[in-house]
Structures are given as C-alpha cells and as structure tokens.
Motif scaffolding. Structure first.
Motif, PDB file in Angstrom:
ATOM      1  N   ALA A  90      -9.002  -5.698  -5.955  1.00  0.00           N
ATOM      2  CA  ALA A  90      -8.933  -4.446  -5.200  1.00  0.00           C
ATOM      3  C   ALA A  90      -7.707  -4.414  -4.289  1.00  0.00           C
ATOM      4  CB  ALA A  90     -10.203  -4.258  -4.373  1.00  0.00           C
ATOM      5  N   THR A  91      -7.346  -5.571  -3.734  1.00  0.00           N
ATOM      6  CA  THR A  91      -6.160  -5.633  -2.882  1.00  0.00           C
ATOM      7  C   THR A  91      -4.892  -5.445  -3.701  1.00  0.00           C
ATOM      8  OG1 THR A  91      -7.291  -7.098  -1.334  1.00  0.00           O
ATOM      9  CG2 THR A  91      -4.894  -7.050  -1.237  1.00  0.00           C
ATOM     10  N   VAL A  92      -4.829  -6.088  -4.857  1.00  0.00           N
ATOM     11  CA  VAL A  92      -3.667  -5.912  -5.728  1.00  0.00           C
ATOM     12  C   VAL A  92      -3.509  -4.441  -6.120  1.00  0.00           C
ATOM     13  CG1 VAL A  92      -2.655  -6.464  -7.974  1.00  0.00           C
ATOM     14  CG2 VAL A  92      -3.718  -8.261  -6.595  1.00  0.00           C
ATOM     15  N   LYS A  93      -4.601  -3.797  -6.480  1.00  0.00           N
ATOM     16  CA  LYS A  93      -4.528  -2.376  -6.830  1.00  0.00           C
ATOM     17  C   LYS A  93      -3.988  -1.560  -5.659  1.00  0.00           C
ATOM     18  CE  LYS A  93      -7.237   1.664  -8.220  1.00  0.00           C
ATOM     19  NZ  LYS A  93      -6.739   2.476  -7.084  1.00  0.00           N
ATOM     20  N   ARG A  94      -4.486  -1.838  -4.463  1.00  0.00           N
ATOM     21  CA  ARG A  94      -4.035  -1.087  -3.286  1.00  0.00           C
ATOM     22  C   ARG A  94      -2.552  -1.322  -3.027  1.00  0.00           C
ATOM     23  NH1 ARG A  94      -4.133  -2.916   1.779  1.00  0.00           N
ATOM     24  NH2 ARG A  94      -5.735  -4.491   1.329  1.00  0.00           N
ATOM     25  N   TRP A  95      -2.116  -2.562  -3.143  1.00  0.00           N
ATOM     26  CA  TRP A  95      -0.699  -2.857  -2.952  1.00  0.00           C
ATOM     27  C   TRP A  95       0.146  -2.110  -3.981  1.00  0.00           C
ATOM     28  CZ3 TRP A  95      -0.629  -8.925  -2.225  1.00  0.00           C
ATOM     29  CH2 TRP A  95      -1.142  -9.235  -0.961  1.00  0.00           C
ATOM     30  N   LEU A  96      -0.307  -2.103  -5.233  1.00  0.00           N
ATOM     31  CA  LEU A  96       0.456  -1.417  -6.276  1.00  0.00           C
ATOM     32  C   LEU A  96       0.411   0.096  -6.079  1.00  0.00           C
ATOM     33  CD1 LEU A  96      -0.504  -3.573  -9.390  1.00  0.00           C
ATOM     34  CD2 LEU A  96       1.600  -3.677  -8.028  1.00  0.00           C
ATOM     35  N   ASP A  97      -0.717   0.610  -5.593  1.00  0.00           N
ATOM     36  CA  ASP A  97      -0.808   2.045  -5.282  1.00  0.00           C
ATOM     37  C   ASP A  97       0.249   2.445  -4.252  1.00  0.00           C
ATOM     38  OD1 ASP A  97      -2.989   2.448  -6.947  1.00  0.00           O
ATOM     39  OD2 ASP A  97      -4.480   2.367  -5.327  1.00  0.00           O
TER      40      ASP A  97
ATOM     41  N   ASP B 112       0.596  -5.396   2.759  1.00  0.00           N
ATOM     42  CA  ASP B 112       0.169  -4.892   4.066  1.00  0.00           C
ATOM     43  C   ASP B 112       1.193  -5.150   5.165  1.00  0.00           C
ATOM     44  OD1 ASP B 112      -2.166  -3.989   2.904  1.00  0.00           O
ATOM     45  OD2 ASP B 112      -3.250  -5.855   3.311  1.00  0.00           O
ATOM     46  N   SER B 113       2.210  -5.975   4.862  1.00  0.00           N
ATOM     47  CA  SER B 113       3.285  -6.213   5.821  1.00  0.00           C
ATOM     48  C   SER B 113       4.526  -5.386   5.509  1.00  0.00           C
ATOM     49  CB  SER B 113       3.659  -7.704   5.832  1.00  0.00           C
ATOM     50  OG  SER B 113       2.550  -8.494   6.196  1.00  0.00           O
ATOM     51  N   GLY B 114       4.448  -4.575   4.461  1.00  0.00           N
ATOM     52  CA  GLY B 114       5.574  -3.743   4.084  1.00  0.00           C
ATOM     53  C   GLY B 114       6.549  -4.384   3.113  1.00  0.00           C
ATOM     54  N   ARG B 115       6.265  -5.600   2.660  1.00  0.00           N
ATOM     55  CA  ARG B 115       7.147  -6.270   1.707  1.00  0.00           C
ATOM     56  C   ARG B 115       6.953  -5.699   0.316  1.00  0.00           C
ATOM     57  NH1 ARG B 115       8.227 -12.374   3.149  1.00  0.00           N
ATOM     58  NH2 ARG B 115       8.591 -12.483   0.912  1.00  0.00           N
TER      59      ARG B 115
ATOM     60  N   GLN C 281      13.012 -13.966  -4.072  1.00  0.00           N
ATOM     61  CA  GLN C 281      13.130 -14.134  -2.626  1.00  0.00           C
ATOM     62  C   GLN C 281      12.946 -12.796  -1.904  1.00  0.00           C
ATOM     63  OE1 GLN C 281      13.304 -16.911  -1.034  1.00  0.00           O
ATOM     64  NE2 GLN C 281      13.996 -18.418  -2.543  1.00  0.00           N
ATOM     65  N   GLY C 282      12.220 -12.830  -0.785  1.00  0.00           N
ATOM     66  CA  GLY C 282      12.023 -11.634   0.020  1.00  0.00           C
ATOM     67  C   GLY C 282      10.956 -10.690  -0.494  1.00  0.00           C
TER      68      GLY C 282
END
Length: 259
Positions: free
Chosen positions: A118-125, A130-133, A177-178
């Motif tokens: 669920a977190t991966v989906k949210r990040w991809l959405d 969550d840190s903006g990276r 990196q980054g």
C-alpha cells in the motif's frame, strides 16, 4: 467451468539452519504423506518453498512447519488453480536458497527495510516518497520474467540469472544515488538480498517490496503494474487477480524456483 481447488503457496525465510540435511528428510516425508507437490530448497541460510495440493493438506504442512521456532514467522502467499502445477515433490539442499554468489550478504543476520504494498502504491501515485525523494522501482528478476510484466518504468538490467545482480549494481550504482529505490521480485526473496547488497554498497534509501509482486497483487491489485507475473511452475503467468493467464510468450523457463 473448471473448479479452482488446488491451493498454491510460495514463501521463504532467511534463518540460520545448522542441519539442512536433517530438515530435508523431515520435510520430504511430511510433504509426501500430505500428497503435496512442488519444490523446497534448503540451505544454511534458510528455506524457500513452492507447494501445491488440497487446501487442508497444504495448510497442515504450513502449520507443522510453523511449530519449528526457526520457521515460526513464515507467511505463505496463496493463489488457486484448477490443476496441479507441479509434476513431483522435490526437497533439495543447496548452497544458497537463492543464488547470489556474494557471501557477505547474510539476510539471516538482519533484513533490509521492507515497504508494504500500500505504501509503494501511494508513493507511485504521488511520484515521490514521504520525504519528497523521487522513487524508482528496480526489477531484480530475470529478463524473460520482466518481459511477461513489470511495474511501469521499472529499472531492468536484463539479468539472465540473479548471480549477475552484484556486477550490474556496481555498473549502475551512480544512477540510483539520491533516489529512493524499491527493489522487487516475484515473492520477495531476490529483492531482499538485492536491498541488503545495495545498502552494503552505500545506497542510503533502499527498500524491498514486502512479499514481492504476488503480495502486491493480493493487497492492492495491479496499480502501476503492466502485464502479468511469471511464476516458476506450469501456470507460467498470473494476472493481478492471481488468476492464470495465457502462457508467457518469452523464452520458456524450468518449472523451479529461480537460482
């Protein structure tokens, strides 16, 4: 319509086994008694298994396995089929339960951080963590598996076997990196070793997809994924609903766990 009554499970656990040959004898006898088919790989670093059979017998095998404190936390991923996808029951002792040829990577001594589906989906959405990276997904599977389906835009180093991963990582490490890197594979075992190696080499924001593609399908469906997931049995490919699809058009592979 054919009845879908064969339960298929896959799971692994990295745990120190001092006596894999003794474990092999016990599991072989238990699996045969329960009329199961599939493959169980054992090594000093743990267990990796793919089994199929009648639901009550598969779950009885798992329940007995979990009575051993070394395997108490094992959590199978389940799917169903109309026919038995394995021809026989094999329990083997190997040098590694997933071959990487990199002895400093020892998951039994500590996992790399994992991230839930669920977190991966949210990040991809949202396009970032969550840190903006910026987030990238890294496919650690073999090339013919990737050709059957993968996450949109996933990094694919065209591996022909997992033991090529360390060399490929060194060649492409600067590109990561980054960024927040989410490594993934079919069920979690390869991306776990991959994530540990990436952290060992100095990448500071690396996660493994908990439970791999199959757990992602189970928990969030096919969001951000295109195509099917190759599996190492006669079903060949599963869709995001964990249903059997048409055979993969890529080069055929042996019906065994990747090594």
């Amino acid at each position: 319509m054919r009845r879908v009554n064969v339960l298929n499970i896959s799971c692994y656990r990295f745990v120190e086994l001092s006596d894999p040959h003794a474990v092999r004898e016990a599991l072989q006898a238990r699996a045969v008694a329960l009329e199961l088919k599939g493959t169980v790989l054992l090594a000093h670093e743990g267990i990796n298994l793919f089994l199929a059979g009648r639901a009550e017998q598969v779950r009885a095998f798992v329940a007995q396995l979990q009575e051993d404190r070394r395997f108490a936390g094992i959590a199978p991923k389940e799917s169903w089929s109309a026919t038995q996808p394995f021809k026989k029951m094999l329990v083997k002792v190997k040098g590694e339960i997933i071959r990487m040829n990199h002895p400093t990577v020892r998951p039994a001594e500590g996992r790399a951080p994992a991230v839930a589906a669920a977190t991966v989906k949210r990040w991809l959405d949202q396009g970032h963590d969550d840190s903006g990276r910026p987030v990238v997904t890294l496919d650690t599977r073999n090339d013919f598996e990737v050709d059957a389906g993968s996450f949109e835009g996933a990094i694919d180093w065209r591996l022909t076997k997992f033991s090529e991963f360390p060399q490929a990582l060194r060649a492409h490490q600067a590109d990561l990196q980054g960024k927040t890197v989410v490594s993934f594979c079919t069920g979690g075992i390869r991306c776990e070793k991959a994530a540990i190696l990436m952290r060992e080499l100095g990448l500071d924001s690396v996660y493994q997809l908990e439970g791999g593609i199959l757990k992602y399908f189970e928990e969030v469906g096919g969001a951000h994924y295109r195509g099917d997931c190759f599996v190492f049995d006669e079903r060949r490919t599963l869709d995001a609903g964990l249903q059997v699809t048409a055979p993969a058009t890529a080069a055929p592979a042996p019906a065994r766990p990747p090594g």
